[in-house]
Scaffold this active site. Structure first.
Site, PDB file in Angstrom:
ATOM      1  N   SER A 116       0.838  -1.190   0.000  1.00  0.00           N
ATOM      2  CA  SER A 116       0.000   0.000   0.000  1.00  0.00           C
ATOM      3  C   SER A 116       0.880   1.250   0.000  1.00  0.00           C
ATOM      4  CB  SER A 116      -0.973  -0.038   1.193  1.00  0.00           C
ATOM      5  OG  SER A 116      -1.989   0.924   1.043  1.00  0.00           O
ATOM      6  N   GLU A 215      -1.895  -2.537  -8.229  1.00  0.00           N
ATOM      7  CA  GLU A 215      -3.064  -2.904  -7.430  1.00  0.00           C
ATOM      8  C   GLU A 215      -3.551  -1.638  -6.746  1.00  0.00           C
ATOM      9  OE1 GLU A 215      -3.337  -2.902  -3.872  1.00  0.00           O
ATOM     10  OE2 GLU A 215      -1.318  -2.124  -3.563  1.00  0.00           O
ATOM     11  N   HIS A 282      -5.045  -5.394  -1.701  1.00  0.00           N
ATOM     12  CA  HIS A 282      -5.811  -5.095  -0.493  1.00  0.00           C
ATOM     13  C   HIS A 282      -6.974  -6.056  -0.265  1.00  0.00           C
ATOM     14  CE1 HIS A 282      -3.660  -1.284  -0.990  1.00  0.00           C
ATOM     15  NE2 HIS A 282      -4.026  -0.950   0.226  1.00  0.00           N
TER      16      HIS A 282
END
Length: 311
Positions: A116, A215, A282
């Site tokens: 992330s 992503e 995620h």
């Protein structure tokens, strides 16, 4: 291809008894959120130690920039610490990456794991030290999102030197995003928002000849379109070898164009193999992959195989 005077650094594999420092370079967390991660790491024979400011808080940041940078530099400088595991993402890593002691990183390379917002940290460590890293769950562990298979995947990436193979999963939303073919190159990337935010900074890697991993989470399709379009217009996608598409979780809005539509359109005409449906990101069942090492993306077989980040 990627060229630089610095050789790629693959840190030593973690072994039972090794100390790993838990750091929070981005958003704040709480001890109760990290307790399960500590339990898992301890069960693997590791010695997880929260950094001095791991639970600090300053609004949406895990403490002041100076504190977060100090924890990172302490981990990189301490010879007893053999790995650095981020607690979570959120926001804030970009604010501290210029404060990292890259000389210390190069003197004693250690495996760094996270995802992330930690994409910004991985990029900075690649730029400043050519350090291969691990894109995987943080220590603020949630069993309902990262079950046993996720734990086994992170364990394998940190504590073995075996190549990592991730198979596309038909149940993943991005599974239909695919351009046939086979590509080989260094796997770089991670969170699309952070890749995009690195444009114009020293940290965006040269992606020529690379397999790009993307992503994201909670970004509506038009924002995914905007980010990919900006990367295209900036020219950074022109020399890719291939694209590995992970999970795009909760990426929907009221329009009838889906994130799969956007990914297919904006990646499908690059002239390189594209493989979606990879459980990396995620979403539930997140798997771990090395970044900064050589990879083979086989869109025909539906697999991404990556050389280990550790040696």
């Amino acid at each position: 291809m990627i060229t630089d005077d610095l050789p790629v650094l693959r840190p030593p594999v973690l072994s039972e008894g090794d100390t790993v420092m838990l750091v929070s370079p981005s958003g704040p967390t709480r001890p109760e959120r990290v307790a399960r991660g500590i339990e898992l790491l301890t069960g693997w024979g590791l010695r997880p130690v929260p950094a001095p400011h791991a639970y600090a808080r300053r609004g949406y940041l895990a403490g002041d920039d100076a504190l977060r940078a100090a924890d990172l530099n302490a981990a990189f400088a301490d010879p007893e610490v053999r790995g650095v595991i981020c607690t979570r993402g959120g926001y804030g890593a970009q604010r501290v990456v210029d404060l990292i002691d890259m000389a210390a990183v190069r003197r004693d390379p250690k495996v760094v794991a996270g995802f992330s917002d930690i994409t910004a940290l991985q990029f900075a460590l690649w730029r400043g030290a050519r350090l291969a890293g691990v894109h995987g769950p943080g220590a603020a562990w949630l069993d309902e999102r990262t079950p046993l298979r996720s734990a086994e995947s992170l364990h394998a990436a940190l504590m073995t030197t075996a190549p990592v193979t991730v198979e596309a999963v038909a149940e993943e939303e991005t599974y239909r995003v695919r351009v046939p073919g086979r590509a080989a190159g260094r796997l770089l990337g991670g969170n699309l928002c952070l890749i995009n935010a690195s444009l114009g900074t020293p940290d965006l890697p040269d992606l020529t000849g690379a397999v790009l991993l993307v992503e994201d989470v909670q970004e509506p399709p038009y924002k995914v379109d905007r980010m990919l379009t900006q990367l295209r217009r900036a020219g950074v996608l022109a020399g890719l070898a291939g694209v590995a598409v992970g999970q795009f979780t909760d990426c929907a809005d009221e329009w009838d164009i889906t994130v799969v539509d956007v990914l297919t359109e904006r990646l499908g005409d690059l002239g390189v193999p594209v493989l979606g449906g990879l459980p990396i990101g995620h979403g539930t069942g997140q798997l771990t992959v090395p970044v900064g090492t050589e990879a083979v993306l086989d869109a025909d077989a539906g697999t991404l195989t990556v050389s280990p980040a550790v040696r």
